[in-house]
Design a protein around this motif. Structure first.
Motif, PDB file in Angstrom:
ATOM      1  N   THR A 212       0.813  -1.217   0.000  1.00 28.25           N
ATOM      2  CA  THR A 212       0.000   0.000   0.000  1.00 28.25           C
ATOM      3  C   THR A 212       0.843   1.263   0.000  1.00 28.25           C
ATOM      4  O   THR A 212       0.541   2.221  -0.722  1.00 28.25           O
ATOM      5  CB  THR A 212      -0.932   0.012   1.229  1.00 28.25           C
ATOM      6  OG1 THR A 212      -1.725  -1.177   1.216  1.00 28.25           O
ATOM      7  CG2 THR A 212      -1.841   1.237   1.200  1.00 28.25           C
ATOM      8  N   TYR A 213       1.906   1.273   0.766  1.00 24.27           N
ATOM      9  CA  TYR A 213       2.672   2.501   0.943  1.00 24.27           C
ATOM     10  C   TYR A 213       4.010   2.508   0.188  1.00 24.27           C
ATOM     11  O   TYR A 213       4.276   3.413  -0.607  1.00 24.27           O
ATOM     12  CB  TYR A 213       2.918   2.768   2.439  1.00 24.27           C
ATOM     13  CG  TYR A 213       1.649   2.917   3.238  1.00 24.27           C
ATOM     14  CD1 TYR A 213       0.861   4.067   3.103  1.00 24.27           C
ATOM     15  CD2 TYR A 213       1.221   1.922   4.100  1.00 24.27           C
ATOM     16  CE1 TYR A 213      -0.319   4.209   3.826  1.00 24.27           C
ATOM     17  CE2 TYR A 213       0.045   2.057   4.826  1.00 24.27           C
ATOM     18  CZ  TYR A 213      -0.726   3.194   4.682  1.00 24.27           C
ATOM     19  OH  TYR A 213      -1.886   3.330   5.392  1.00 24.27           O
ATOM     20  N   GLU A 214       4.830   1.507   0.445  1.00 30.78           N
ATOM     21  CA  GLU A 214       6.180   1.523  -0.114  1.00 30.78           C
ATOM     22  C   GLU A 214       6.189   1.337  -1.627  1.00 30.78           C
ATOM     23  O   GLU A 214       7.001   1.935  -2.333  1.00 30.78           O
ATOM     24  CB  GLU A 214       7.041   0.441   0.554  1.00 30.78           C
ATOM     25  CG  GLU A 214       7.171   0.577   2.053  1.00 30.78           C
ATOM     26  CD  GLU A 214       7.783   1.911   2.455  1.00 30.78           C
ATOM     27  OE1 GLU A 214       8.669   2.408   1.731  1.00 30.78           O
ATOM     28  OE2 GLU A 214       7.381   2.458   3.499  1.00 30.78           O
ATOM     29  N   SER A 215       5.313   0.496  -2.139  1.00 28.72           N
ATOM     30  CA  SER A 215       5.349   0.182  -3.568  1.00 28.72           C
ATOM     31  C   SER A 215       4.981   1.377  -4.445  1.00 28.72           C
ATOM     32  O   SER A 215       5.225   1.368  -5.651  1.00 28.72           O
ATOM     33  CB  SER A 215       4.411  -0.985  -3.879  1.00 28.72           C
ATOM     34  OG  SER A 215       3.061  -0.603  -3.695  1.00 28.72           O
ATOM     35  N   GLN A 216       4.356   2.396  -3.849  1.00 33.27           N
ATOM     36  CA  GLN A 216       3.993   3.577  -4.631  1.00 33.27           C
ATOM     37  C   GLN A 216       5.179   4.509  -4.867  1.00 33.27           C
ATOM     38  O   GLN A 216       5.109   5.416  -5.689  1.00 33.27           O
ATOM     39  CB  GLN A 216       2.874   4.356  -3.915  1.00 33.27           C
ATOM     40  CG  GLN A 216       1.645   3.521  -3.593  1.00 33.27           C
ATOM     41  CD  GLN A 216       1.096   2.803  -4.811  1.00 33.27           C
ATOM     42  OE1 GLN A 216       0.959   3.394  -5.889  1.00 33.27           O
ATOM     43  NE2 GLN A 216       0.789   1.522  -4.658  1.00 33.27           N
ATOM     44  N   LYS A 217       6.250   4.271  -4.124  1.00 27.37           N
ATOM     45  CA  LYS A 217       7.432   5.102  -4.267  1.00 27.37           C
ATOM     46  C   LYS A 217       8.246   4.656  -5.472  1.00 27.37           C
ATOM     47  O   LYS A 217       8.186   3.498  -5.887  1.00 27.37           O
ATOM     48  CB  LYS A 217       8.295   5.026  -3.005  1.00 27.37           C
ATOM     49  CG  LYS A 217       7.580   5.478  -1.731  1.00 27.37           C
ATOM     50  CD  LYS A 217       8.471   5.264  -0.519  1.00 27.37           C
ATOM     51  CE  LYS A 217       7.769   5.657   0.775  1.00 27.37           C
ATOM     52  NZ  LYS A 217       8.621   5.405   1.965  1.00 27.37           N
ATOM     53  N   GLU A 218       9.015   5.576  -6.002  1.00 22.67           N
ATOM     54  CA  GLU A 218       9.891   5.220  -7.119  1.00 22.67           C
ATOM     55  C   GLU A 218      10.999   4.287  -6.648  1.00 22.67           C
ATOM     56  O   GLU A 218      11.366   3.343  -7.361  1.00 22.67           O
ATOM     57  CB  GLU A 218      10.494   6.475  -7.740  1.00 22.67           C
ATOM     58  CG  GLU A 218      11.365   6.192  -8.951  1.00 22.67           C
ATOM     59  CD  GLU A 218      11.920   7.441  -9.584  1.00 22.67           C
ATOM     60  OE1 GLU A 218      12.767   7.330 -10.485  1.00 22.67           O
ATOM     61  OE2 GLU A 218      11.521   8.553  -9.168  1.00 22.67           O
ATOM     62  N   LYS A 219      11.523   4.527  -5.446  1.00 28.53           N
ATOM     63  CA  LYS A 219      12.551   3.668  -4.879  1.00 28.53           C
ATOM     64  C   LYS A 219      12.287   3.487  -3.386  1.00 28.53           C
ATOM     65  O   LYS A 219      11.711   4.361  -2.727  1.00 28.53           O
ATOM     66  CB  LYS A 219      13.947   4.235  -5.112  1.00 28.53           C
ATOM     67  CG  LYS A 219      14.391   4.167  -6.566  1.00 28.53           C
ATOM     68  CD  LYS A 219      15.868   4.485  -6.716  1.00 28.53           C
ATOM     69  CE  LYS A 219      16.324   4.276  -8.157  1.00 28.53           C
ATOM     70  NZ  LYS A 219      17.784   4.525  -8.316  1.00 28.53           N
ATOM     71  N   VAL A 220      12.725   2.324  -2.872  1.00 24.91           N
ATOM     72  CA  VAL A 220      12.582   2.035  -1.447  1.00 24.91           C
ATOM     73  C   VAL A 220      13.937   1.582  -0.908  1.00 24.91           C
ATOM     74  O   VAL A 220      14.837   1.219  -1.666  1.00 24.91           O
ATOM     75  CB  VAL A 220      11.531   0.931  -1.205  1.00 24.91           C
ATOM     76  CG1 VAL A 220      10.163   1.366  -1.677  1.00 24.91           C
ATOM     77  CG2 VAL A 220      11.950  -0.377  -1.884  1.00 24.91           C
ATOM     78  N   ARG A 221      14.072   1.594   0.409  1.00 22.61           N
ATOM     79  CA  ARG A 221      15.303   1.090   1.020  1.00 22.61           C
ATOM     80  C   ARG A 221      15.399  -0.416   0.791  1.00 22.61           C
ATOM     81  O   ARG A 221      14.391  -1.134   0.802  1.00 22.61           O
ATOM     82  CB  ARG A 221      15.320   1.399   2.511  1.00 22.61           C
ATOM     83  CG  ARG A 221      15.409   2.883   2.863  1.00 22.61           C
ATOM     84  CD  ARG A 221      15.586   3.060   4.362  1.00 22.61           C
ATOM     85  NE  ARG A 221      14.650   2.228   5.118  1.00 22.61           N
ATOM     86  CZ  ARG A 221      14.972   1.514   6.184  1.00 22.61           C
ATOM     87  NH1 ARG A 221      16.223   1.508   6.619  1.00 22.61           N
ATOM     88  NH2 ARG A 221      14.062   0.811   6.828  1.00 22.61           N
TER      89      ARG A 221
END
Length: 350
Positions: A212-221
Motif C-alpha cells: 500500500t505505501y512503499e510500492s507507490q514510491k519510485e525507490k525504497v530502502r
C-alpha cells in the motif's frame, strides 16, 4: 504531424518559454547590429542611414515577423514541401508588396521621393528576389532553431512520461499477483483450521503495508524490500507441514541503499511457486550487496509435475522494469540444469 507540432509548439514549451524566446530575439537583433556595424566598419560607412535604408529596415523587420509568426507556423502545421515552397513565395510577395507600398507610394506622397525610377515589373520583382532573401532566411533559421529545441525537449518529456506510465502499469500487475497468492495461502490455513492462521494474517498485514505505501514510491530502502521478502517467505512456510525448505541468507553492507520496489521479490515468488518443498533439497535464496553492486540469487529443485517458466507475469514484468531502471546496468540469468532452476540477478548500483 499536425498534433505533433501542436503539442511541441503550442502546449509544451519546456525550458524555452515565451519570455526566453523573446530574449533570444533580442539577442538575435543585437548580434545582427553588432556584426553589421561594429565588426564591419566599412560596411557601416556605406550603409549611412538615409530614407530608403530606413524603409528597407522597416520592411525587413515586418517581413521577418510575418514569415516567423504566420508563414512558418502554417507550413509546419502539416508539413509538405509544396507548402514550404508556397510559404517562401508568399513571404517574398509580402516583402515586395510592402517595399513597393513604402518606397514607391508612401515616400512619394510624403517626401516626393521614390527608390526606383519607373521600374519595369520584371526588373522590380527580380531585384527584390535578392533583397527579400535575407529576412526570409534569417527568420526561417531562427524559427527552426527554437522549434527543434522545443521538439527535442517535448520528445524527451514524452519518453519520460511513457516510462513512468509503464512502470505504474507494471506495478499494478505485480501487486495483485503477490496478494492473490498470499490470500490463497491464508485461505488454505483457515479452511483447514490451522492454528497458524493468526500468524499468517499478521504477516499478510506486513505485506499489505509494503504494497500500500512503499510500492507507490519510485525507490525504497533495500531493508524494506528484504522485510517484504521475509514476510512472504514466512507466509509460504506457514502453509506447509514441511519445515526448513527455504534458506534465505543476506549479506548487505548498507541497508539504506535504494532500489525500485518489487525488483527482487518476483524471483522469490517464482522459486516458491515452482520449487519443491523438501528439507533435503531446500530452496536457496542469497543476497549480497555493497555500495557498488547487488547480487540476488534463487535456486530451487523443480517440484513434482511443476514447470519453471522463463516468463509469467512476475518474471516478464521484472525483465521490463530492469530494462527501464537499469538499461545498461543489470544481468538476469535464468538457467535450468537437470531438475534444478537457478535465477541470478546482478545490478550495478553505481
Amino acid at each position: 504531424m499536425n498534433s505533433f507540432v501542436k503539442n511541441s509548439q503550442m502546449v509544451y514549451q519546456g525550458t524555452l518559454s515565451r519570455k526566453r524566446e523573446l530574449l533570444v530575439h533580442i539577442l538575435f537583433w543585437i548580434l545582427t547590429a553588432y556584426f553589421t556595424f561594429v565588426k564591419n566598419p566599412i560596411h557601416a560607412r556605406i550603409l549611412v542611414p538615409d530614407l530608403f535604408y530606413t524603409t528597407y529596415v522597416i520592411v525587413f523587420v515586418f517581413t521577418f515577423y510575418f514569415h516567423y509568426f504566420i508563414v512558418m507556423k502554417q507550413v509546419f502545421k502539416s508539413f509538405r514541401w509544396v507548402k514550404l515552397l508556397a510559404g517562401l513565395f508568399v513571404s517574398y510577395l509580402f516583402f515586395t508588396g510592402a517595399r513597393w507600398l513604402t518606397e514607391q507610394v508612401i515616400t512619394g506622397m510624403l517626401f516626393n521621393q521614390t527608390n526606383y525610377i519607373n521600374p519595369t515589373f520584371i526588373n522590380y520583382m527580380l531585384d527584390n528576389l535578392h533583397y527579400s532573401s535575407m529576412p526570409i532566411i534569417f527568420s526561417s533559421f531562427l524559427w527552426l532553431g527554437i522549434y527543434f529545441i522545443r521538439l527535442l525537449e517535448y520528445n524527451k518529456a514524452i519518453l519520460e512520461e511513457n516510462k513512468n506510465t509503464e512502470i505504474k502499469f507494471l506495478k499494478a500487475q505485480i501487486n495483485p499477483h503477490f496478494i492473490f497468492n498470499t490470500l490463497n495461502n491464508i485461505y488454505s490455513m483457515v479452511y483447514f483450521q490451522s492454528d497458524k492462521s493468526l500468524t499468517a494474517i499478521e504477516k499478510l498485514s506486513q505485506v499489505m503495508r509494503f504494497t500500500t505505501y512503499e510500492s507507490q514510491k519510485e525507490k525504497v530502502r533495500l531493508a524494506d524490500e528484504i522485510n517484504y521478502i521475509q514476510a512472504y517467505i514466512e507466509l509460504e512456510q506457514l502453509r506447509h507441514q514441511e519445515t526448513g525448505f527455504i534458506h534465505f541468507t543476506s549479506k548487505v553492507e548498507n541497508e539504506h541503499i535504494e532500489i525500485p520496489p518489487y525488483i527482487l521479490s518476483p524471483l522469490v515468488e517464482n522459486a516458491l511457486k515452482h520449487g519443491a518443498t523438501s528439507g533435503e533439497s531446500p530452496i536457496e535464496i542469497t543476497l549480497t550487496a555493497d555500495n557498488q553492486q547487488l547480487i540476488f540469487k534463487t535456486s530451487n529443485e523443480i517440484g513434482t509435475q511443476k514447470k519453471d517458466k522463463l516468463g509469467g507475469i512476475g518474471l516478464d514484468n521484472l525483465k521490463k522494469r530492469l530494462q527501464i531502471h537499469y538499461p545498461d546496468g543489470h544481468q538476469l540469468n535464468l538457467t535450468r540444469d537437470n531438475n534444478r532452476f537457478t535465477a541470478e540477478l546482478l545490478i550495478q548500483l553505481r
